[in-house]
Design a protein around this motif. Sequence first.
Motif, PDB file in Angstrom:
ATOM      1  N   PRO B 150       3.613   8.311  -2.627  1.00  0.00           N
ATOM      2  CA  PRO B 150       4.591   7.510  -3.356  1.00  0.00           C
ATOM      3  C   PRO B 150       4.265   6.011  -3.359  1.00  0.00           C
ATOM      4  CG  PRO B 150       5.398   7.930  -1.149  1.00  0.00           C
ATOM      5  CD  PRO B 150       3.987   8.465  -1.214  1.00  0.00           C
ATOM      6  N   TYR B 151       3.281   5.583  -2.576  1.00  0.00           N
ATOM      7  CA  TYR B 151       3.081   4.148  -2.374  1.00  0.00           C
ATOM      8  C   TYR B 151       2.445   3.486  -3.587  1.00  0.00           C
ATOM      9  CZ  TYR B 151       3.912   5.675   2.362  1.00  0.00           C
ATOM     10  OH  TYR B 151       4.468   6.252   3.467  1.00  0.00           O
ATOM     11  N   GLU B 152       3.046   2.386  -4.021  1.00  0.00           N
ATOM     12  CA  GLU B 152       2.475   1.663  -5.156  1.00  0.00           C
ATOM     13  C   GLU B 152       1.823   0.376  -4.720  1.00  0.00           C
ATOM     14  OE1 GLU B 152       5.182   1.252  -8.342  1.00  0.00           O
ATOM     15  OE2 GLU B 152       5.064   3.389  -8.839  1.00  0.00           O
ATOM     16  N   LYS B 153       2.458  -0.287  -3.745  1.00  0.00           N
ATOM     17  CA  LYS B 153       1.879  -1.526  -3.240  1.00  0.00           C
ATOM     18  C   LYS B 153       1.453  -1.302  -1.800  1.00  0.00           C
ATOM     19  CE  LYS B 153       4.446  -4.761  -6.054  1.00  0.00           C
ATOM     20  NZ  LYS B 153       5.606  -5.624  -6.137  1.00  0.00           N
ATOM     21  N   TRP B 154       0.476  -2.087  -1.361  1.00  0.00           N
ATOM     22  CA  TRP B 154       0.057  -1.979   0.038  1.00  0.00           C
ATOM     23  C   TRP B 154       1.231  -2.299   0.961  1.00  0.00           C
ATOM     24  CZ3 TRP B 154      -4.135   0.516   1.287  1.00  0.00           C
ATOM     25  CH2 TRP B 154      -5.249   0.528   0.438  1.00  0.00           C
ATOM     26  N   SER B 155       2.075  -3.250   0.527  1.00  0.00           N
ATOM     27  CA  SER B 155       3.183  -3.656   1.391  1.00  0.00           C
ATOM     28  C   SER B 155       4.236  -2.564   1.534  1.00  0.00           C
ATOM     29  CB  SER B 155       3.810  -4.937   0.852  1.00  0.00           C
ATOM     30  OG  SER B 155       4.146  -4.761  -0.497  1.00  0.00           O
ATOM     31  N   ASP B 156       4.197  -1.535   0.648  1.00  0.00           N
ATOM     32  CA  ASP B 156       5.118  -0.405   0.810  1.00  0.00           C
ATOM     33  C   ASP B 156       4.767   0.399   2.060  1.00  0.00           C
ATOM     34  OD1 ASP B 156       6.116  -1.209  -1.564  1.00  0.00           O
ATOM     35  OD2 ASP B 156       5.208   0.400  -2.756  1.00  0.00           O
ATOM     36  N   ILE B 157       3.498   0.343   2.442  1.00  0.00           N
ATOM     37  CA  ILE B 157       3.047   1.115   3.597  1.00  0.00           C
ATOM     38  C   ILE B 157       3.381   0.367   4.880  1.00  0.00           C
ATOM     39  CG2 ILE B 157       1.013   2.078   4.746  1.00  0.00           C
ATOM     40  CD1 ILE B 157      -0.278   2.214   1.930  1.00  0.00           C
ATOM     41  N   ASP B 158       3.065  -0.914   4.858  1.00  0.00           N
ATOM     42  CA  ASP B 158       3.278  -1.728   6.046  1.00  0.00           C
ATOM     43  C   ASP B 158       3.511  -3.147   5.569  1.00  0.00           C
ATOM     44  OD1 ASP B 158       2.966  -3.288   8.385  1.00  0.00           O
ATOM     45  OD2 ASP B 158       1.799  -1.663   9.291  1.00  0.00           O
ATOM     46  N   SER B 159       4.559  -3.786   6.093  1.00  0.00           N
ATOM     47  CA  SER B 159       4.911  -5.110   5.572  1.00  0.00           C
ATOM     48  C   SER B 159       3.852  -6.167   5.901  1.00  0.00           C
ATOM     49  CB  SER B 159       6.271  -5.536   6.116  1.00  0.00           C
ATOM     50  OG  SER B 159       6.232  -5.454   7.523  1.00  0.00           O
ATOM     51  N   THR B 160       2.933  -5.853   6.840  1.00  0.00           N
ATOM     52  CA  THR B 160       1.883  -6.836   7.144  1.00  0.00           C
ATOM     53  C   THR B 160       0.795  -6.846   6.070  1.00  0.00           C
ATOM     54  OG1 THR B 160       0.619  -5.220   8.388  1.00  0.00           O
ATOM     55  CG2 THR B 160       2.190  -6.550   9.632  1.00  0.00           C
ATOM     56  N   LEU B 161       0.753  -5.799   5.268  1.00  0.00           N
ATOM     57  CA  LEU B 161      -0.287  -5.720   4.234  1.00  0.00           C
ATOM     58  C   LEU B 161       0.134  -6.530   3.010  1.00  0.00           C
ATOM     59  CD1 LEU B 161      -1.221  -1.944   4.497  1.00  0.00           C
ATOM     60  CD2 LEU B 161      -2.508  -3.889   5.354  1.00  0.00           C
ATOM     61  N   PRO B 162      -0.834  -6.957   2.180  1.00  0.00           N
ATOM     62  CA  PRO B 162      -0.501  -7.806   1.035  1.00  0.00           C
ATOM     63  C   PRO B 162       0.427  -7.128   0.028  1.00  0.00           C
ATOM     64  CG  PRO B 162      -2.797  -7.116   0.974  1.00  0.00           C
ATOM     65  CD  PRO B 162      -2.274  -6.731   2.311  1.00  0.00           C
ATOM     66  N   LYS B 163       1.207  -7.959  -0.651  1.00  0.00           N
ATOM     67  CA  LYS B 163       2.150  -7.424  -1.636  1.00  0.00           C
ATOM     68  C   LYS B 163       1.448  -7.275  -2.980  1.00  0.00           C
ATOM     69  CE  LYS B 163       6.532  -9.113   0.215  1.00  0.00           C
ATOM     70  NZ  LYS B 163       5.898  -9.665   1.432  1.00  0.00           N
ATOM     71  N   ILE B 164       0.442  -6.442  -3.030  1.00  0.00           N
ATOM     72  CA  ILE B 164      -0.246  -6.219  -4.300  1.00  0.00           C
ATOM     73  C   ILE B 164      -0.368  -4.724  -4.540  1.00  0.00           C
ATOM     74  CG2 ILE B 164      -1.579  -8.358  -4.458  1.00  0.00           C
ATOM     75  CD1 ILE B 164      -3.865  -6.915  -3.075  1.00  0.00           C
ATOM     76  N   LYS B 165      -0.541  -4.381  -5.819  1.00  0.00           N
ATOM     77  CA  LYS B 165      -0.685  -2.993  -6.208  1.00  0.00           C
ATOM     78  C   LYS B 165      -1.922  -2.398  -5.553  1.00  0.00           C
ATOM     79  CE  LYS B 165      -0.002  -0.483 -10.287  1.00  0.00           C
ATOM     80  NZ  LYS B 165      -0.801  -0.131 -11.386  1.00  0.00           N
TER      81      LYS B 165
END
Lengths: 429, 338
Positions: B150-165
């Motif tokens: 379901p993940y679209e952005k890296w930040s959906d997985i972990d908030s430390t990851l960048p907020k990009i697709k």
Amino acid sequence: MTVSHMSTSKLTAASLHRRHAVEKRFRAYGVVAIVTALVFLIILLSSMLSKGYSAFFQAQIRLPVFFSQDVIDPKRTNSSEIIARANYQILVRNALKARFPDVKKRREVKKLTMLISRGARRHLRAMVAHEPSLIGTTQEVWLLASGDADMFLKGAIPRDIPEKSRRINDRQIAWLNALEEDGASRRRFNVNFFTAGDSREAEQAGIWGAIVGSALTLIVTLILSFPVSVTAAVYLEELSTKNWWTDFLEVNINNMAAVPSIIYGLFGLAIFLNVMHLPRSAPVVGGIVLALMTFPTIIIATRASLKAVPPSIREAARGLGASPAQVVLHHVLPLAMPGIFTGTIIGMSRALGESAPLLMIGMVAFIVDIPQGLFDPASVLPVQIYLWADSPERAFVEKTAAATLVLMVFLVVMNATAVVLRRKFEKRW
Amino acid sequence: MKRAFILIAALAGFIAIPAQARDQIRIVGSSTIFPFTTAVAEEFGITTPFRTPVVESTGTGGGMKLFCAGVGTRHPDVTNASRRIKKSEVEKCVRNGVTDITEVKIGFDGIVLANSLKVPRTSFSLRHIFLGLAKQVPANETGATLQPNPYEKWSDIDSTLPKIKIKVLGPPPTSGSRDAFAELALEGGCKTFSDLKAMKNSDKNTYKVVCHSIREDGAYVEAGENDNLIIRKLEADTNAFGVFGFSFLDQNQDKVQGSLVNDVSPEFENIADGKYPVARSLYFYVKNAHMDIIPGIEAFVSEFTSDNAMGKDGYLIDKGLIPLGEDERKQQIEKLSM
């Protein structure tokens, strides 16, 4: 149609404006199409030129090389075998150390030697082999700069990024600058690019091996495909009567023209390598495979140009008592020749640009030696481009573009020849 | 026309000449090892009286197929492999009479996840990579139930990851690098879920499907076998990541940077030490039966394994090969002299 004269002219008048507009738009579409094609061509060419032109020049570095007897031939045998096998890399390293005496540490020395191409050894060896009296003397020699140094001197590696992200470190830049101040670095036309075979060192890689490979392959293709295709076309067009069998052949020939080229490679692998046991990577196999691919192109072109010869020529010849063979060989075929040549050249230029079928028969390979015959391992120009495009070293980027330019020059020359031949010998009835 | 027939007949006669005995080593196999083998081949051609070997880039699987096809001058002498020879391949070799082969390990290759230098460096864990790229991902903490990714952005997985697709450019399924990436990176992340890890023993096939399948909804873009192309695309698209071999990162450090994986950066030393988790071993295989038929094989192998080539300061290292430890290299040489 029962439209009265009055209403017709009315209709005409009413639609005249619209028809003119359509006419204008029709022309405009054509111009737009041509301009679009031209723009793409210009983008392609200019990107190739801007990337590739620098490959035609090569940085060189001048060093005072001491041709040490102890390194080249310590036992003074004067045997050419021993001279050829000596480690000339030591001479390069010593020359660099002599030029920069303050460089002592092993890692630093390594960084220093990385400025000079590993191919410099070959150059020094050739010098000694040619002139053994050089041994024991010191000569100023222009050596090839390494790919990284070359890229830096050409400005392909930016100076303003952190040292860690650069292939050339600050120390190496200082050395290169020092050499430049001495007048010991220069740029020269890269003759090597046109005379050498492939190499893993971008600065000494050349396309001559690939050009020879392409030439050998195309010779086989031509010798095989031209006579077979022309004979087949003459039979189908002039001698056979039209029945289900010739229809069947025609469908199959047109089919062959549409088969993806890799299929011919698979066929070549199965028949020529696995059954006939011909050598892998050999131009003879490549030539046969490409000939199979070229057959339909030439057959279709030949049939078209035979069809274009007016029946009156045949009838006149027959009327004067010529046999069917004489009609074809003395009259129809000579008149159709310009068209046949054009078709052949177009087929050949397609074969020249082909690489997919050659993958299967082992011609996508790293081959240093220039092929000497039809059975020697060889690669061809498009394959060389493909291999270079896939290489990690930065210096291969410009080589890839430059080799593409060379291939395009060959293609332009071939296609221009086709146009000229057609213009010169074409007959109109 | 007569002349044409004579030409064809002459050519047919020409072709019928049986192939001459071969005096040139022939090598096939992995495209990852191709840059290294070709460098050795060239050096070998310069420094020995033997001819320069012909090296074909056929891919590991393709190379094995050719290598195992039989003994004799028609078949290659050496094949490169970016993984160990498979059991099925050994069986095929034996069926065709290729019974005596030597395996030589030449070094390591790291697979990196890199992005453009223009944006900050990212730090992934293997679990992040798995969650970002797998086709199916766990719906709960242990992995007992699965859901389509379901993940679209890296930040959906972990908030430390960048907020990009999520957009990763990588090799197609035909590539050995893709297999290695799936096996080392995805499976590595997959194993961090306890129920999935347990599945390895209970249902190996499903485990493989779950842990190795890459999502097909556009987040992973197959960018072809050409790694230079991936690097050029990364330069243009700063939101994308690329998957390729360490040697391409090494050559393009002025354009791209390798992301940290499990807090280890893809640097030479870290891969050599085994600290960087996405690294694999590289091999070549020699057909021993050819040693007496084709001149120079022994000399070629000793050039390849020499300190000058494979050693820690050797020329292959400049080409991006990660060397074996000194002890392991000695072991390889000893194995050959037996």
